[in-house]
Design an enzyme around this catalytic site. Structure first.
Site, short mmCIF file in Angstrom:
data_model
loop_
_atom_site.label_atom_id
_atom_site.label_comp_id
_atom_site.label_asym_id
_atom_site.label_seq_id
_atom_site.Cartn_x
_atom_site.Cartn_y
_atom_site.Cartn_z
N SER A 8 24.93 42.58 10.15
CA SER A 8 26.00 43.25 10.89
C SER A 8 25.76 43.12 12.39
O SER A 8 24.70 42.69 12.83
CB SER A 8 26.02 44.73 10.52
OG SER A 8 24.87 45.35 11.07
N LYS A 9 26.77 43.53 13.12
CA LYS A 9 26.69 43.50 14.58
C LYS A 9 25.50 44.35 15.04
O LYS A 9 24.78 44.00 15.97
CB LYS A 9 28.01 44.04 15.13
CG LYS A 9 28.14 43.92 16.61
CD LYS A 9 29.52 44.29 17.08
CE LYS A 9 29.45 44.62 18.55
NZ LYS A 9 30.33 45.66 18.97
N ARG A 10 25.31 45.48 14.35
CA ARG A 10 24.22 46.39 14.70
C ARG A 10 22.85 45.75 14.56
O ARG A 10 21.94 46.03 15.33
CB ARG A 10 24.28 47.63 13.82
CG ARG A 10 25.18 48.71 14.37
CD ARG A 10 24.72 50.02 13.86
NE ARG A 10 23.23 50.08 14.00
CZ ARG A 10 22.53 51.17 13.92
NH1 ARG A 10 23.13 52.29 13.69
NH2 ARG A 10 21.22 51.16 14.04
#
Ligand code: GLU
Length: 500
Positions: A262-264
């Site tokens: 994910s972006k995180r």
């Protein structure tokens, strides 16, 4: 003659292209080129609520940066355009109506509140509400209402959707090139919405109609679309069309732990997850990656060549790519390995190419240098670099005199007799007319043995005062590159600074 291979990348312009989307595009590109086919870009922008300004341009720029341009798509009209679904919106309704006519779809008038009520009611009884054969006759639709009631509702302009009538009690056999045969019990399928009274088709309808009209032969997309495959196959059957072949690519997993990248993960781990920068998120391009490296690591995320080879150019990938060698299981994203790929591709660049990039960095630092010198510096240091942005730290002493000297090294190398020895080195250097690495080396070494000095008394302190530190390539090469005058100045400066 078999039909021409045509594949499409069909992103929704809801934000920047994630690295997983880029991999889908790459695999489509490789498959098309390997088979002498066409690679299309279709923008699936029927959901206007999720439309993000600039996303389409971003996608196109990212594909071009990677060197995988599409053959047909927005701005490159072929015979099957337009390639934005919003520009095709008038053609979908007729297809939805066709399915109503042949008994594969129906109008449904249930309000959001009513559906919500049924959902909650089922939940309370420990059940899940599915709009399908279980209960469609108890709901408000053209299967449960009379023709007059339906006509009246439509005539009065009531909101409706058109739902697919999924079959009951059938075992559906699906085929996926990567996953093989998958059997689905149609009783678990819900009657998906195909069309809404606002005039817009849903993803499912528009996607199938467009793949058919655009003569798509292979649908290559992410695993997250696998649950839609049953419906898609049923839609092809309902229209009486030949379905394309399907290949669902494995998920890209987090570097550690479970779940999708994910972006995180990128934010936490300090690595990009987008090809190009988007708002405050740095992209691979801006982080200094070469497109060749990105293409290379993406290709190996889920595909394997069946050999130990790891470095592949785009052309090589086109030669050997096959969907049969795509794995079923998730592919772990490894940022460290991605850096390694960049380092490998950096070493494959010519000194000219690298110098060209590096000289911009030097100019920004207000450092005046000529191209030939930058090229020679690059050839000395590139071995140790992962990114061109590492060049400055690896080579600053080639361009500017050290302003301080590494403390520990000074303690270790700068002895009482060092200034005296350096004075003599200074003299030797001053007397050299042909200031060239091997010549300097011969003369300095001759002097060392004549004086019966040890190398340890001369070379390490000399490196310290030329470089400011104990790092760097062959010292005589550095001397040649910075030149005689500068070498002498550095020795003089150090003698004064370090002797106090
Ligand atoms: N618009 C879908 C997406 O955003 C396309 C899925 C497909 O390729 O069928 O990924």
């Amino acid at each position: 003659m078999s039909e021409k291979v045509r594949v499409r990348f069909a992103p929704s312009p809801t934000g920047p292209l994630h690295i997983g989307g880029l991999r889908t595009a790459l695999f489509n590109y490789l498959f098309a080129k390997k088979n002498g086919g066409d690679f299309l870009l279709r923008i699936e922008d029927t959901d206007q609520n999720r439309y993000v300004e600039g996303a389409e341009e971003y996608i196109i720029e990212a594909l071009n940066w990677c060197g995988i341009p599409f053959d047909e798509g927005p701005g490159k009209e072929g015979n099957f355009g337009p390639y934005r679904q919003s520009e095709r919106k008038n053609l979908y309704k007729a297809y939805a109506l066709q399915l109503i006519e042949n008994g594969n779809a129906y109008y449904a008038f249930d309000s959001a509140e009513s559906l919500d009520f049924h959902r909650k009611d089922h939940e309370e009884k420990g059940k899940t509400f599915i709009y399908n054969w279980h209960n469609r006759l108890k709901l408000s639709n053209s299967l449960s209402l009379s023709k007059e009631e339906v006509d009246a509702k439509l005539g009065a302009g009531e909101d409706y959707v058109i739902r697919f009538k999924s079959p009951q009690d059938e075992q559906l056999i699906l085929n996926d090139i990567i996953r093989g045969e998958i059997t689905i019990d149609t009783n678990i399928l819900d009657d998906k919405v195909l069309f809404k009274s606002d005039g817009m088709p849903t993803y499912h309808l528009a996607n199938i109609v467009d793949d058919h009209l655009m003569k798509i032969t292979h649908v290559i997309r992410g695993e997250e679309w696998l649950p839609s495959l049953a419906l898609h196959q049923l839609l092809y059957q309902a229209f009486g069309w030949d379905a394309p072949k399907f290949a669902h690519l494995p998920l890209i997993m987090k570097p550690v732990g479970k779940g999708k990248l994910s972006k995180r993960d990128g934010e936490k781990g300090g690595f990009p997850v987008f090809p190009l920068s988007w708002n405050e998120s740095t992209g691979y391009r801006e982080a200094g990656f070469f497109p060749e490296a990105v293409v290379n690591f993406l290709a190996l995320l889920g595909w394997n060549p069946g050999t130990e080879q790891e470095i592949f150019s785009l052309d090589e990938l086109v030669q050997i790519f096959s969907l049969e060698r795509v794995n079923k299981s998730g592919a772990r994203f490894d940022p460290e390995k991605n850096n390694w790929y960049n380092q490998q591709w950096l070493q494959r660049k010519t000194d000219d190419e690298l110098a060209e990039i590096f000289i911009k960095d030097l100019q920004e630092r207000q450092i005046k240098v000529d191209f030939a010198k930058v090229k020679r510096v690059v050839s000395q240091i590139k071995e140790r670099a992962v990114f061109v942005s590492d060049f400055w730290n690896l080579s600053d002493y080639f361009f500017q005199r050290p302003t301080n000297y590494e403390e520990k090294a000074v303690k270790k190398q700068w002895k009482e007799d060092t200034p005296q020895i350096m004075e003599e080195v200074l003299e030797i250097l001053s007397g050299i007319t042909e200031f060239e690495s091997s010549n300097i080396e011969t003369l300095v070494k001759e002097w060392i043995s004549k004086k019966e000095l040890s190398f340890g008394k001369v070379m390490p302190p000399l490196r310290l005062i030329i470089v400011g530190d104990m790092k760097g390539p062959h010292l005589f090469d550095i001397l040649e590159l910075i030149g005689k005058e500068e070498s002498i100045q550095r020795i003089k400066t150090a003698i004064t600074t370090l002797s106090n």
